[in-house]
Design an enzyme around this catalytic site. Structure first.
Site, PDB file in Angstrom:
ATOM      1  N   ASN A   1       0.861  -1.238   0.086  1.00 10.46           N
ATOM      2  CA  ASN A   1      -0.086   0.173  -0.038  1.00 10.46           C
ATOM      3  C   ASN A   1       1.178   1.391  -0.100  1.00 10.46           C
ATOM      4  O   ASN A   1       1.968   1.267   0.677  1.00 10.46           O
ATOM      5  CB  ASN A   1      -1.207  -0.004   1.271  1.00 10.46           C
ATOM      6  CG  ASN A   1      -0.491  -0.281   2.476  1.00 10.46           C
ATOM      7  OD1 ASN A   1       0.542  -1.211   2.608  1.00 10.46           O
ATOM      8  ND2 ASN A   1      -1.114   0.118   3.586  1.00 10.46           N
TER       9      ASN A   1
ATOM     10  N   GLU B   1       0.309   5.205   0.775  1.00  7.88           N
ATOM     11  CA  GLU B   1      -0.446   6.328   1.152  1.00  7.88           C
ATOM     12  C   GLU B   1       0.030   7.481   0.723  1.00  7.88           C
ATOM     13  O   GLU B   1       1.046   7.719   0.223  1.00  7.88           O
ATOM     14  CB  GLU B   1      -0.800   5.824   2.694  1.00  7.88           C
ATOM     15  CG  GLU B   1      -1.101   4.549   3.036  1.00  7.88           C
ATOM     16  CD  GLU B   1      -1.417   4.278   4.804  1.00  7.88           C
ATOM     17  OE1 GLU B   1      -1.088   5.045   5.437  1.00  7.88           O
ATOM     18  OE2 GLU B   1      -2.219   3.339   4.909  1.00  7.88           O
TER      19      GLU B   1
ATOM     20  N   GLU C   1      -2.877  -4.303  -3.299  1.00 13.67           N
ATOM     21  CA  GLU C   1      -3.489  -5.322  -4.494  1.00 13.67           C
ATOM     22  C   GLU C   1      -3.469  -4.937  -5.642  1.00 13.67           C
ATOM     23  O   GLU C   1      -2.758  -5.318  -6.751  1.00 13.67           O
ATOM     24  CB  GLU C   1      -4.824  -5.862  -4.103  1.00 13.67           C
ATOM     25  CG  GLU C   1      -5.045  -6.709  -3.058  1.00 13.67           C
ATOM     26  CD  GLU C   1      -5.271  -5.957  -1.628  1.00 13.67           C
ATOM     27  OE1 GLU C   1      -4.882  -4.915  -1.595  1.00 13.67           O
ATOM     28  OE2 GLU C   1      -5.827  -6.585  -0.635  1.00 13.67           O
TER      29      GLU C   1
ATOM     30  N   CYS D   1     -10.305  -5.097  -0.222  1.00 11.66           N
ATOM     31  CA  CYS D   1     -11.510  -4.199  -0.480  1.00 11.66           C
ATOM     32  C   CYS D   1     -12.297  -4.502  -1.699  1.00 11.66           C
ATOM     33  O   CYS D   1     -11.856  -5.035  -2.687  1.00 11.66           O
ATOM     34  CB  CYS D   1     -11.086  -2.694  -0.258  1.00 11.66           C
ATOM     35  SG  CYS D   1     -10.387  -2.026  -1.960  1.00 11.66           S
TER      36      CYS D   1
ATOM     37  N   CYS E   1     -10.511  -3.196  -4.916  1.00 12.71           N
ATOM     38  CA  CYS E   1      -9.408  -4.197  -5.134  1.00 12.71           C
ATOM     39  C   CYS E   1     -10.034  -5.533  -6.061  1.00 12.71           C
ATOM     40  O   CYS E   1      -9.575  -6.009  -6.796  1.00 12.71           O
ATOM     41  CB  CYS E   1      -8.562  -4.441  -4.242  1.00 12.71           C
ATOM     42  SG  CYS E   1      -7.440  -3.072  -3.832  1.00 12.71           S
TER      43      CYS E   1
HETATM   44  N1  THU Z   1      -4.998  -1.886   2.417  1.00 13.12           N
HETATM   45  C1  THU Z   1      -4.653  -2.551   1.274  1.00 13.12           C
HETATM   46  O1  THU Z   1      -3.574  -2.257   0.964  1.00 13.12           O
HETATM   47  N2  THU Z   1      -5.358  -3.669   1.027  1.00 13.12           N
HETATM   48  C2  THU Z   1      -6.207  -4.340   1.817  1.00 13.12           C
HETATM   49  O2  THU Z   1      -6.782  -5.386   1.200  1.00 13.12           O
HETATM   50  C3  THU Z   1      -6.917  -3.471   2.799  1.00 13.12           C
HETATM   51  C4  THU Z   1      -6.459  -2.114   3.241  1.00 13.12           C
HETATM   52  C5  THU Z   1      -4.555  -0.548   2.828  1.00 13.12           C
HETATM   53  C6  THU Z   1      -5.188   0.647   2.381  1.00 13.12           C
HETATM   54  C7  THU Z   1      -4.810   1.677   3.725  1.00 13.12           C
HETATM   55  O3  THU Z   1      -3.511   2.109   2.954  1.00 13.12           O
HETATM   56  C8  THU Z   1      -4.434   0.850   4.711  1.00 13.12           C
HETATM   57  O4  THU Z   1      -4.384  -0.696   4.352  1.00 13.12           O
HETATM   58  C9  THU Z   1      -5.473   0.687   5.817  1.00 13.12           C
HETATM   59  O5  THU Z   1      -6.969   0.863   5.341  1.00 13.12           O
END
Ligand code: THU
Length: 157
Positions: A61, A63, A74, A110, A113
């Site tokens: 991820n 951010e 993902e 989510c 994704c």
């Molecule tokens: N996140 C993902 O990268 N993948 C997931 O399957 C769930 C959530 C990330 C998004 C955000 O940066 C952090 O996790 C918290 O939601």
């Protein structure tokens, strides 16, 4: 009115019971989670996509101070895989998360994704196995429709 029943079948196993290829993918996703850029949530997600040509493309991820500009692990892996190898099917995708230095039990991707996984699967013209990797257990789904039933695809346009 009639009630309908929907069944989801998936496999669950311990890490030790995985075959070498799946262990390698689990390990790659775990390594990728360590490089996640998650200074806001402190929730580090790692992914690893195995392509039909044997390549493993990793994601995590990313951010952003402008929160909605972030991207999940993902989609980072799948978009990178499709950008680099547009015609190579994605066979498997492993997903893992850690927080406070501890690997979590398996997390579910989510909705956004899942929708992207569906599109990638359709491009690949074959089901993509999804491995939801936890500290102890790994859940394995044979294709995104197990995680995303009632899909909206190009066929609906
Ligand atoms: N996140 C993902 O990268 N993948 C997931 O399957 C769930 C959530 C990330 C998004 C955000 O940066 C952090 O996790 C918290 O939601």
């Amino acid at each position: 009115m009639e009630s309908k029943h929907l069944e989801i079948i998936y496999q669950e196993s311990d890490y030790d019971e995985l075959d070498a290829e799946r262990k390698r993918l689990y390990d790659a996703a775990l390594a990728a989670s360590g490089h996640a850029y998650a200074p806001y949530s402190h929730f580090q997600v790692g992914t690893a996509a195995l392509l039909k040509n044997g390549e493993i493309v990793m994601g995590n991820n990313q951010e952003n101070a402008a929160y909605p500009s972030a991207l999940c692990a993902e989609r980072v892996a799948l978009f990178a895989a499709c950008a680099t190898y547009p015609d190579i099917p994605v066979l498997r995708l492993a997903i893992i998360a850690q927080a406070n230095g501890e690997v979590k039990e398996s997390i579910s991707p989510c909705g956004a994704c899942r929708q992207v996984m569906l599109e990638v699967e359709q491009r690949s013209k074959m089901p993509m196995e999804i491995l939801l990797c936890g500290k102890k257990k790994v859940k394995m789904f044979k294709g995104i429709t197990s995680l995303l039933p009632f899909t909206f695809t190009a066929d609906d346009l």
